[in-house]
Design an enzyme around this catalytic site. Sequence first.
Site, PDB file in Angstrom:
ATOM      1  CE  LYS A 114      46.051  37.533  42.246  1.00 22.97           C
ATOM      2  NZ  LYS A 114      45.139  36.504  41.831  1.00 22.97           N
ATOM      3  CE  LYS A 198      41.814  40.345  46.449  1.00 24.79           C
ATOM      4  NZ  LYS A 198      41.344  39.778  45.204  1.00 24.79           N
ATOM      5  CE  LYS A 201      39.297  32.309  45.578  1.00 21.40           C
ATOM      6  NZ  LYS A 201      39.367  32.274  44.118  1.00 21.40           N
TER       7      LYS A 201
HETATM    8  N1  AQP Z   1      38.042  40.737  49.223  1.00 19.12           N
HETATM    9  C1  AQP Z   1      37.134  40.776  48.260  1.00 19.12           C
HETATM   10  N2  AQP Z   1      36.092  41.625  48.350  1.00 19.12           N
HETATM   11  C2  AQP Z   1      35.151  41.658  47.364  1.00 19.12           C
HETATM   12  N3  AQP Z   1      35.179  40.869  46.267  1.00 19.12           N
HETATM   13  C3  AQP Z   1      36.192  40.007  46.148  1.00 19.12           C
HETATM   14  N4  AQP Z   1      36.512  39.102  45.212  1.00 19.12           N
HETATM   15  C4  AQP Z   1      37.658  38.487  45.563  1.00 19.12           C
HETATM   16  N5  AQP Z   1      38.111  38.964  46.726  1.00 19.12           N
HETATM   17  C5  AQP Z   1      37.221  39.911  47.122  1.00 19.12           C
HETATM   18  C6  AQP Z   1      35.715  38.836  44.019  1.00 19.12           C
HETATM   19  O1  AQP Z   1      35.425  37.442  43.974  1.00 19.12           O
HETATM   20  C7  AQP Z   1      35.335  37.016  42.617  1.00 19.12           C
HETATM   21  C8  AQP Z   1      36.135  35.768  42.432  1.00 19.12           C
HETATM   22  O2  AQP Z   1      37.490  36.045  42.709  1.00 19.12           O
HETATM   23  P1  AQP Z   1      38.624  35.172  42.055  1.00 19.12           P
HETATM   24  O3  AQP Z   1      38.403  33.765  42.365  1.00 19.12           O
HETATM   25  O4  AQP Z   1      38.741  35.463  40.627  1.00 19.12           O
HETATM   26  O5  AQP Z   1      39.928  35.719  42.683  1.00 19.12           O
HETATM   27  P2  AQP Z   1      40.325  36.164  44.157  1.00 19.12           P
HETATM   28  O6  AQP Z   1      39.379  35.830  45.209  1.00 19.12           O
HETATM   29  O7  AQP Z   1      40.780  37.554  44.020  1.00 19.12           O
HETATM   30  O8  AQP Z   1      41.399  35.155  44.518  1.00 19.12           O
HETATM   31  P3  AQP Z   1      42.809  34.818  44.013  1.00 19.12           P
HETATM   32  O9  AQP Z   1      43.218  35.782  42.972  1.00 19.12           O
HETATM   33  O10 AQP Z   1      42.810  33.359  43.697  1.00 19.12           O
HETATM   34  O11 AQP Z   1      43.591  34.913  45.294  1.00 19.12           O
HETATM   35  P4  AQP Z   1      44.218  36.112  46.037  1.00 19.12           P
HETATM   36  O12 AQP Z   1      43.257  37.254  46.100  1.00 19.12           O
HETATM   37  O13 AQP Z   1      44.473  35.510  47.337  1.00 19.12           O
HETATM   38  O14 AQP Z   1      45.476  36.420  45.293  1.00 19.12           O
HETATM   39  C9  AQP Z   1      35.828  38.180  41.746  1.00 19.12           C
HETATM   40  O15 AQP Z   1      34.710  38.816  41.159  1.00 19.12           O
HETATM   41  C10 AQP Z   1      36.499  39.093  42.727  1.00 19.12           C
HETATM   42  O16 AQP Z   1      36.366  40.438  42.321  1.00 19.12           O
END
Ligand code: AQP
Length: 333
Positions: A114, A198, A201
């Site tokens: 990140k 992955k 969001k």
């Molecule tokens: N792609 C995924 N596959 C399986 N599980 C996932 N999780 C997230 N992405 C996947 C699981 O969803 C739960 C909640 O996630 P979060 O809100 O803590 O975080 P996130 O979705 O990873 O989103 P971010 O960090 O806001 O954004 P990005 O990924 O875009 O940087 C968790 O249990 C997670 O494991």
Amino acid sequence: MKKKIFSGVQPTGNLHLGNYLGAIKNFVELNNDSENECVFCVVDLHAITVAQDPKQLKNNIYETVATFIASGIDPQKSIIFNQSKVSAHSEAAWILSCVARMGWLNRMTQFKEKAGKDKEKASIGLYSYPVLMAADILLYDATHVPVGDDQKQHLELCRDIAQKFNNDFKVDNFFISPEPLIQKEFSRIMSLKDGTKKMSKSELSDLSRINLTDEKDQIINKIKKAKTDPLPLPSNIDELNKRPEAKNLIGIYSSLTESTLEKTVEKFSEKNFSDFKENLSQVLVEKIVPISSEIKKLLGEKKYLDEVLADGCKKAETFSSKKIKKIHEIVGF
Ligand code: AQP
């Protein structure tokens, strides 16, 4: 044995199929088992580790609560609340940050991903995020934490922090080391545009993910445009494992139909992607559209969502305030 469940989702918008299959679907199953005590948290303190628009954040908090309920979590059975309203989380996070070691945090791969190349500009919150996550879990004596595969390392750190606190202050079993509940298969849903990344969001292209607020036409269109390779679908698992996009789509289908990869591969062996995609769209529409409609309905009932959060906060406060009081005594405050 009675399980105490804790998990959280960040209100960072665009909740997607990965969040659903990797985490929320599991929350619903745990909520439905009357033996379990479940706490599901909208982790807004985690969300601000990267910049958020305040108005948008407020809406995203509502959307996350609405998604929990629309997916099948019953607020009468499970505690649903937002983290920032229960001050014990921030307080415990500070105390535990004095127990956690820099060396441990330096190994966290999510921070590296990140923060990217410019680590100097990342917030301190983004770096210490796993300590706050440990505080969230340990405050509720959670025995089990349902998360996606990407959170496994943070959970291991949580266990290390719990053990070090218990050892340092000679309080055997004060903090319980929680077990991760990670689905064996389909624990990481990948982007529809790149089977090696992955589903996320924050990915700019909306075509990379199925949002839980998507409508029928959007789902069909996204699956139509999902990246594939030029070959027909594989006929065995070894071949599937070498083809990331096919593996992701077959995995999504299997998870939604409660089937195994093997059975899905057998069912669509040597078929064209276009046939398979039609089937996949159909199961996705059946699963996601009712959730999406319910989220939208609930977002028109903010008073109800406020009540759910207020009630959840009260219950969470009752439990966590006792735990933080004990932490104060142990630490010597
Ligand atoms: N792609 C995924 N596959 C399986 N599980 C996932 N999780 C997230 N992405 C996947 C699981 O969803 C739960 C909640 O996630 P979060 O809100 O803590 O975080 P996130 O979705 O990873 O989103 P971010 O960090 O806001 O954004 P990005 O990924 O875009 O940087 C968790 O249990 C997670 O494991």
